[in-house]
Each structure stands twice: as structure tokens, then as C-alpha cells.
Design a protein around this motif. Structure first.
Motif, PDB file in Angstrom:
ATOM      1  N   ASP A 120       1.085  -0.973   0.044  1.00 53.04           N
ATOM      2  CA  ASP A 120       0.116  -0.473   0.156  1.00 53.04           C
ATOM      3  C   ASP A 120       0.573   0.856  -0.080  1.00 53.04           C
ATOM      4  OD1 ASP A 120      -2.428  -0.843   0.116  1.00 53.04           O
ATOM      5  OD2 ASP A 120      -2.748  -1.613   1.931  1.00 53.04           O
ATOM      6  N   ILE A 121       0.645   2.464  -0.848  1.00 51.17           N
ATOM      7  CA  ILE A 121       0.750   3.441  -0.383  1.00 51.17           C
ATOM      8  C   ILE A 121      -0.345   4.278   0.583  1.00 51.17           C
ATOM      9  CG2 ILE A 121       1.165   6.024  -2.217  1.00 51.17           C
ATOM     10  CD1 ILE A 121       3.022   3.201  -2.861  1.00 51.17           C
ATOM     11  N   ILE A 122       0.538   4.769   1.507  1.00 49.69           N
ATOM     12  CA  ILE A 122       0.314   5.216   2.369  1.00 49.69           C
ATOM     13  C   ILE A 122       0.346   7.430   2.202  1.00 49.69           C
ATOM     14  CG2 ILE A 122      -0.240   6.257   4.549  1.00 49.69           C
ATOM     15  CD1 ILE A 122      -1.187   3.516   3.279  1.00 49.69           C
ATOM     16  N   ALA A 123      -0.573   8.056   2.134  1.00 47.44           N
ATOM     17  CA  ALA A 123       0.167   9.342   1.941  1.00 47.44           C
ATOM     18  C   ALA A 123       0.372  10.443   3.581  1.00 47.44           C
ATOM     19  CB  ALA A 123      -1.133  10.110   1.134  1.00 47.44           C
ATOM     20  N   VAL A 124       1.614  10.085   3.974  1.00 45.95           N
ATOM     21  CA  VAL A 124       1.772  10.519   4.613  1.00 45.95           C
ATOM     22  C   VAL A 124       2.027  12.195   5.193  1.00 45.95           C
ATOM     23  CG1 VAL A 124       3.788   8.432   5.154  1.00 45.95           C
ATOM     24  CG2 VAL A 124       4.656  10.333   4.009  1.00 45.95           C
ATOM     25  N   ALA A 125       2.757  12.511   5.228  1.00 46.56           N
ATOM     26  CA  ALA A 125       3.141  14.114   5.738  1.00 46.56           C
ATOM     27  C   ALA A 125       3.687  14.908   4.654  1.00 46.56           C
ATOM     28  CB  ALA A 125       3.538  14.792   7.489  1.00 46.56           C
ATOM     29  N   GLY A 126       3.175  15.059   3.128  1.00 44.96           N
ATOM     30  CA  GLY A 126       4.219  14.781   2.177  1.00 44.96           C
ATOM     31  C   GLY A 126       4.937  16.384   1.926  1.00 44.96           C
ATOM     32  N   HIS A 127       5.076  16.654   3.384  1.00 42.82           N
ATOM     33  CA  HIS A 127       5.770  18.394   3.212  1.00 42.82           C
ATOM     34  C   HIS A 127       7.180  17.046   4.102  1.00 42.82           C
ATOM     35  CE1 HIS A 127       7.215  22.513   4.414  1.00 42.82           C
ATOM     36  NE2 HIS A 127       8.021  21.772   3.053  1.00 42.82           N
ATOM     37  N   ASP A 128       8.143  17.427   3.625  1.00 41.25           N
ATOM     38  CA  ASP A 128       9.639  17.093   4.462  1.00 41.25           C
ATOM     39  C   ASP A 128       9.588  17.446   5.738  1.00 41.25           C
ATOM     40  OD1 ASP A 128      10.381  19.168   3.468  1.00 41.25           O
ATOM     41  OD2 ASP A 128      11.917  18.137   2.203  1.00 41.25           O
ATOM     42  N   THR A 129       9.191  18.580   6.396  1.00 39.55           N
ATOM     43  CA  THR A 129       9.543  19.391   7.417  1.00 39.55           C
ATOM     44  C   THR A 129       8.272  18.914   8.408  1.00 39.55           C
ATOM     45  OG1 THR A 129      10.314  21.128   6.685  1.00 39.55           O
ATOM     46  CG2 THR A 129       9.453  21.653   8.725  1.00 39.55           C
ATOM     47  N   GLY A 130       6.980  18.628   7.621  1.00 37.01           N
ATOM     48  CA  GLY A 130       5.804  18.006   7.983  1.00 37.01           C
ATOM     49  C   GLY A 130       6.244  17.096   8.791  1.00 37.01           C
ATOM     50  N   SER A 131       7.150  16.199   8.343  1.00 34.78           N
ATOM     51  CA  SER A 131       7.294  15.028   8.391  1.00 34.78           C
ATOM     52  C   SER A 131       8.222  14.571   9.339  1.00 34.78           C
ATOM     53  CB  SER A 131       7.415  13.876   7.652  1.00 34.78           C
ATOM     54  OG  SER A 131       6.382  12.749   6.980  1.00 34.78           O
ATOM     55  N   ALA A 132       9.442  15.761   9.140  1.00 32.78           N
ATOM     56  CA  ALA A 132      10.077  15.745  10.560  1.00 32.78           C
ATOM     57  C   ALA A 132       9.397  16.407  11.808  1.00 32.78           C
ATOM     58  CB  ALA A 132      10.774  16.965   9.601  1.00 32.78           C
ATOM     59  N   VAL A 133       8.912  17.711  11.686  1.00 25.02           N
ATOM     60  CA  VAL A 133       8.312  17.539  13.182  1.00 25.02           C
ATOM     61  C   VAL A 133       7.482  17.174  13.560  1.00 25.02           C
ATOM     62  CG1 VAL A 133       6.440  19.508  14.191  1.00 25.02           C
ATOM     63  CG2 VAL A 133       8.474  20.058  12.018  1.00 25.02           C
ATOM     64  N   ALA A 134       6.869  15.941  12.922  1.00 25.48           N
ATOM     65  CA  ALA A 134       6.391  14.776  13.107  1.00 25.48           C
ATOM     66  C   ALA A 134       7.123  14.359  14.490  1.00 25.48           C
ATOM     67  CB  ALA A 134       5.377  13.915  12.383  1.00 25.48           C
ATOM     68  N   ALA A 135       8.395  14.053  14.017  1.00 26.32           N
ATOM     69  CA  ALA A 135       9.289  13.144  14.427  1.00 26.32           C
ATOM     70  C   ALA A 135      10.686  13.648  15.633  1.00 26.32           C
ATOM     71  CB  ALA A 135       9.825  12.806  13.374  1.00 26.32           C
ATOM     72  N   ILE A 136       9.716  14.824  16.123  1.00 24.18           N
ATOM     73  CA  ILE A 136       9.804  15.432  17.421  1.00 24.18           C
ATOM     74  C   ILE A 136       9.794  14.368  18.745  1.00 24.18           C
ATOM     75  CG2 ILE A 136      10.330  17.948  18.844  1.00 24.18           C
ATOM     76  CD1 ILE A 136      11.454  18.490  15.809  1.00 24.18           C
ATOM     77  N   PRO A 137      10.875  14.501  19.543  1.00 24.97           N
ATOM     78  CA  PRO A 137      10.760  13.943  20.442  1.00 24.97           C
ATOM     79  C   PRO A 137      10.836  14.788  21.875  1.00 24.97           C
ATOM     80  CG  PRO A 137      13.276  13.703  19.868  1.00 24.97           C
ATOM     81  CD  PRO A 137      12.624  14.739  19.198  1.00 24.97           C
ATOM     82  N   ALA A 138       9.852  15.513  21.655  1.00 27.42           N
ATOM     83  CA  ALA A 138       9.403  16.753  23.014  1.00 27.42           C
ATOM     84  C   ALA A 138       8.718  15.659  23.610  1.00 27.42           C
ATOM     85  CB  ALA A 138       8.291  17.384  21.689  1.00 27.42           C
ATOM     86  N   GLU A 139       9.213  16.221  25.382  1.00 26.46           N
ATOM     87  CA  GLU A 139       7.890  16.401  25.864  1.00 26.46           C
ATOM     88  C   GLU A 139       6.885  17.183  26.892  1.00 26.46           C
ATOM     89  OE1 GLU A 139      10.036  13.125  28.517  1.00 26.46           O
ATOM     90  OE2 GLU A 139      11.971  14.490  27.998  1.00 26.46           O
ATOM     91  N   ASN A 140       7.019  18.129  26.273  1.00 24.90           N
ATOM     92  CA  ASN A 140       6.195  19.623  26.285  1.00 24.90           C
ATOM     93  C   ASN A 140       5.283  20.160  25.426  1.00 24.90           C
ATOM     94  OD1 ASN A 140       7.680  21.746  26.067  1.00 24.90           O
ATOM     95  ND2 ASN A 140       9.428  21.753  27.885  1.00 24.90           N
ATOM     96  N   GLU A 141       4.729  21.033  25.802  1.00 25.89           N
ATOM     97  CA  GLU A 141       4.117  21.538  24.742  1.00 25.89           C
ATOM     98  C   GLU A 141       4.743  22.657  24.611  1.00 25.89           C
ATOM     99  OE1 GLU A 141      -0.277  21.922  25.632  1.00 25.89           O
ATOM    100  OE2 GLU A 141      -0.210  19.525  25.703  1.00 25.89           O
ATOM    101  N   ARG A 142       5.940  23.084  25.261  1.00 29.89           N
ATOM    102  CA  ARG A 142       6.083  24.731  25.102  1.00 29.89           C
ATOM    103  C   ARG A 142       7.844  24.031  24.615  1.00 29.89           C
ATOM    104  NH1 ARG A 142       5.465  23.906  29.776  1.00 29.89           N
ATOM    105  NH2 ARG A 142       7.986  23.686  30.766  1.00 29.89           N
ATOM    106  N   PHE A 143       7.823  23.156  23.354  1.00 34.29           N
ATOM    107  CA  PHE A 143       9.259  23.136  22.746  1.00 34.29           C
ATOM    108  C   PHE A 143       9.013  23.795  21.546  1.00 34.29           C
ATOM    109  CE2 PHE A 143       6.179  20.683  20.784  1.00 34.29           C
ATOM    110  CZ  PHE A 143       6.624  20.498  19.897  1.00 34.29           C
TER     111      PHE A 143
END
Length: 497
Positions: free
Chosen positions: A238-261
Motif C-alpha cells: 500500500d501507498i500511504i499519503a504521509v506528511a508529504g512536506h518533508d518538514t511536516g514529517s520532520a516535525v512529527a518526529a520531534i521527541p518532545a515531552e512538553n508543549e512549550r518546545f
């Protein structure tokens, strides 16, 4: 008692950057996610009749080669594929689905003469208020305005517009859809509601029928075309429409522990921003030219684009053409041994937008302001890195002001996160803790949305926990902070505060 079964499922992230492309295999085993690079290939714009274009057919051929390699490595264990790329650029297709011309590269100069003409139709401030997107000459809105003016325009024959990852998804599985995060980079959407701004499109005489309603990241598109599946040994994947913008994908991978980052996606571009639930569109964000792009899980990436490692990449490329070959590690080492804080540049100056002869441009820029670093490669690279760190502080202060939030820590992800010297500069000049990594954030964010689509994780929060556990970040604490105060004041004067 029988042993616990091992999950052998493989998911493939196709990650295209402005300099190269890769296919990364991801496997979820227990509570950890592992990566393996399957295929890597260059991405070099081609000059055709005086204009810069992407060789999209070659990129697609390389993707197919990578899928075939994955088929040989993992066979029937491959379950899904997702594609991400840089933003803004697009292809136009006719009614039969044929590509009308090679996609233009965003660094082409065809938009230079249309910007003021667009502002005559819709004033600069109104364009921003309608879209919430940073005004940049390379945005899709200006590219399409240039396309309209071209004597050989393809818009008259166009049936649909697909951004780069959407186009590649279409070629892979035959499903033509527009993904939300990549569409949001166009400056043709109203980021308050996440849909096309039809009034803007029609005011600019762009045919609105070429745009399809955006779909959200994590949407299943369909299986690989039979011919591609058979050739690669990946039938039915299957082909999945991920966050097609590379920065959108990168931000999804931020290992954040709070919301003020704050996050800094560091690569060819540096994208410094915050994650919000709603677009932030005010007089002050317009003044600061802050953008609001779509993120996963209906988030908004409120950020500023900064010309990042592009400057270093172009210096390296120029010196390579002159017969001097340096790795990025070599250049960073040279910079670490150079005299600190001897010259400053604005990384976003118009002097540095176009490719070629970057060292000479930087030397002239500095010389015009009374600082001679000519021919000194170490000082040149150090000047770039120090100036980038100062620009990060400059933008971070703006983000804190408009969001009324003290941001801490700064998460740096992407290829630029490997530059430990720049990471330390950033901690020193901002006075904030910097958490560096993962380097492969874009591929990881791509894979996270594939796992969400397949029901293997519940969503963004669980995905970030998984990444934090699998790829613990490196910490950089502020050290020599006082030495930056006076140069930073000079930098603010340079960029016009």
C-alpha cells in the motif's frame, strides 16, 4: 510457553531532499523502531532553455530501483510506502494524466518579475491575511503567476496540479490526491480552515479546477501499480499519503515531552517554529513574515523559513568544482579552529538565494561591510554557522513574542543536527537547552504516519514517545554566552531590527 512472535513488517520511507533522495526501511520491534538505508541517489536540478527544472522522471526511476532493492532485502515483509519531499514545487497533468513539462525548481528566477504584479491584484498584507503563509518569491502562488505569463504556459492544457510527493504517489499507485501538509506550502490555502482559498485563486486567474480537496496525512491511497509491484517483488504493497512536506514529517518526529518546545528542522533550509492547534495570523506575524503550515493530527506548524545549510552546501560544491574536496566534517573542523565572531552575514539576504559562486558572494557581502574574510575557508564556514545561530535567536524571540510563550528546549532535527558546533553555538547564543536528534527525523515522521495508517500506533503522541525511546537526543547546554551579546546586537542592526 511459546515465545513472543517477532514483528517482521517493514515500512519504506521515500525521502526526497533538494540535494539527494533516500529510501529508508523502518521496522517496529517491541518498543523500538529501527532504520536501515536501502537506497540513496543524487537530486540535481537541470537547466533547460535557461530555467531550472527537477528531473522528476529520473527521481522516479531511482525510487523504483530502491523499491526493487527493498523487495530483494525484505520480500513479502514490506507492507507500506510513503513519500515526502520539499514543498512548493509541482507538476501539471493533462486529462490523460500525462505530465505536461518537467517541474520547475523553486530556485528558478521566473518569479522575479511577477511578484509586484501579484501585489497589484492582491496587496501583500491581504495575501498574507488570506493565507497565513510567509511571503517568499518561490511560493507556488508566484510560480503559477509566472506560468500564466509564460508564452508556452501549460495551464491551458492542465487538468490537475500535483505537488512533488502527490505526483510520485500517483505514478506509484495511480491515485491522484493532494495531501494537506504539502499543499499548505503553496500560499494558496486558507490555513484557518485548511482548504483552498478559491477567491484568491480566481482573483489571480488561476484555474481553480486543477486543485483537488486535500486529504490528511495517514490516508491509504492504494496498492502499487501491478507493473511496479511485479518488477520490485512488492505486489499489493500500500501507498500511504504521509506528511508529504518533508518538514511536516520532520516535525512529527520531534521527541518532545512538553508543549512549550521550539523545533528547528535543520537541512538545506532551517525551519524554526512552534506547534499550535490553530493558525496564528496577526499584524505582528505579518510584520515578522511568520508562516503557518499544516502539520499531522490537524496541528499547525507556525514557523519561519531560514536559509540553512544551503550556504555551506553551496560553498562545498563550489570548492569541489575548483578541485578541492572537503567533507562536511572537514569544513566544520576548519570552522572550529577559525577565529570566532570576526564577521557576520544575514543568511536570508537576497545575495545568497541563487546557486553558484557562494564563497565569493559571502566574501563580497562581508567586504562591503568592512570585514575581509576572503579566501579563508575556515572563517567563511564559521561566519555562516555563527550567523545562522544568531538568526535562530532572532526568530526565536519573534516566535516567543507572537505566541506569548517562553520556549524551552529547542529540538534540532534533520541532517544539520549532526553539526555539533552549530548546535553549541545555538545553545550559547540563545541561552537555552538544545536537544539534538534524531538526524533521520523526516524519514521517522514519514514512518510514524504509515504506522498510524496501519493501526500499529495510536497517533502522534505515541509516535513521539517511540522515537524518543528509539533515538535518545543529545543535550547541549549554554556555555560561553556573554561573548555573543555584542555581536548579536550588531547582527540585529544588520538584519534591520
Amino acid at each position: 510457553m511459546p515465545g513472543k512472535s517477532v514483528n517482521r513488517d517493514v515500512h519504506l520511507a521515500v525521502d526526497l531532499g533538494a540535494e539527494s533522495g533516500r529510501i529508508i526501511a523502518g521496522q517496529l520491534s517491541g518498543e523500538l523502531l529501527s532504520l536501515q538505508e536501502v537506497h540513496r541517489f543524487p537530486n540535481v536540478p537541470q537547466r533547460i532553455e535557461g530555467h531550472l527544472h527537477w528531473d522528476i522522471e529520473v527521481l522516479f526511476e531511482e525510487i523504483c530501483k530502491g523499491l526493487a532493492k527493498a523487495g530483494r532485502l525484505f520480500g513479502k515483509n514490506v507492507r507500506t510506502v510513503g513519500v515526502d519531499s520539499w514543498g512548493i514545487d509541482y507538476g501539471l497533468l493533462d486529462r490523460e494524466g500525462n505530465l505536461l513539462k518537467q517541474p520547475f525548481c523553486y530556485r528558478d528566477n521566473r518569479t522575479d518579475e511577477v511578484i509586484d504584479e501579484v501585489f497589484e491584484i492582491i496587496p501583500r498584507d491581504e495575501l498574507y491575511k488570506k493565507t497565513g503563509i510567509q511571503i517568499m518569491s518561490l511560493n507556488t502562488v508566484f510560480q503559477l503567476a509566472a506560468e500564466l505569463k509564460s508564452p508556452d504556459t501549460s495551464l491551458e492544457k492542465a487538468d490537475r496540479l500535483l505537488f512533488i510527493p502527490d505526483l510520485l504517489n500517483y505514478w506509484l499507485c495511480g491515485v491522484s490526491r493532494t495531501e494537506y501538509t504539502i499543499a499548505s506550502t503553496s500560499q494558496l490555502m486558507d490555513m484557518r480552515n485548511g482548504d483552498w482559498c478559491i477567491s484568491l485563486i480566481e482573483n489571480l486567474s488561476i484555474p481553480s479546477e486543477i486543485f483537488s480537496r486535500p486529504i490528511l496525512p495517514g490516508t491509504k491511497l492504494g496498492p502499487l501499480k501491478p507493473k511496479i509491484g511485479e518488477a520490485s517483488g512488492l505486489e499489493g504493497v500500500d501507498i500511504i499519503a504521509v506528511a508529504g512536506h518533508d518538514t511536516g514529517s520532520a516535525v512529527a518526529a520531534i521527541p518532545a515531552e512538553n508543549e512549550r518546545f521550539a523545533y528547528l528542522s535543520s537541512g538545506t533550509w532551517s525551519l524554526l517554529g512552534i506547534e499550535l492547534k490553530n493558525a496564528l495570523i496577526t499584524e505582528k506575524t505579518f510584520e515578522y513574515n511568520i508562516t503557518n503550515e499544516g502539520g499531522v493530527s490537524r496541528t499547525i506548524r507556525t514557523l519561519k523559513n531560514i536559509s540553512g545549510m544551503w550556504l555551506v552546501q553551496e560553498c562545498r560544491r563550489q570548492w569541489e568544482q575548483e578541485g578541492e574536496n572537503y567533507s562536511y566534517a572537514d569544513l566544520t573542523d576548519m570552522a572550529s579552529r577559525a577565529t570566532p565572531l570576526t564577521a557576520l552575514i544575514d543568511p536570508d539576504s537576497i545575495d545568497f538565494i541563487k546557486p553558484e559562486f557562494m564563497p565569493e558572494r559571502i566574501w563580497k557581502y562581508c567586504l562591503d561591510r568592512g570585514h575581509d574574510i576572503s579566501k579563508d575557508k575556515g572563517r567563511t564556514i564559521r561566519t555562516i554557522l555563527e550567523s545562522l545561530a544568531m538568526k535562530y535567536r532572532y526568530i526565536l524571540e519573534q516566535l516567543e513574542e507572537v505566541s506569548q510563550t517562553t520556549l524551552d528546549p529547542i529540538h534540532i532535527v534533520g541532517g544539520g543536527a549532526q553539526n555539533r558546533l552549530l548546535n553549541q553555538f545555538t545553545a550559547d547564543v540563545t541561552g537555552k537547552k538544545v536537544l539534538s536528534g534524531p538526524v533521520e527525523a523526516t524519514a521517522l515522521g514519514n514512518l510514524i504516519m504509515q504506522l498510524v495508517a496501519m493501526g500499529k500506533i495510536s497517533g502522534l503522541k505515541e509516535g513521539r514517545q517511540l522515537i524518543r525511546k528509539s533515538f535518545p537526543p543529545e543535550t547541549f547546554l549554554p556555555a560561553v554566552t556573554d561573548a555573543w551579546d555584542s555581536p548579536y546586537a550588531n547582527f540585529c542592526n544588520l538584519v534591520g531590527r
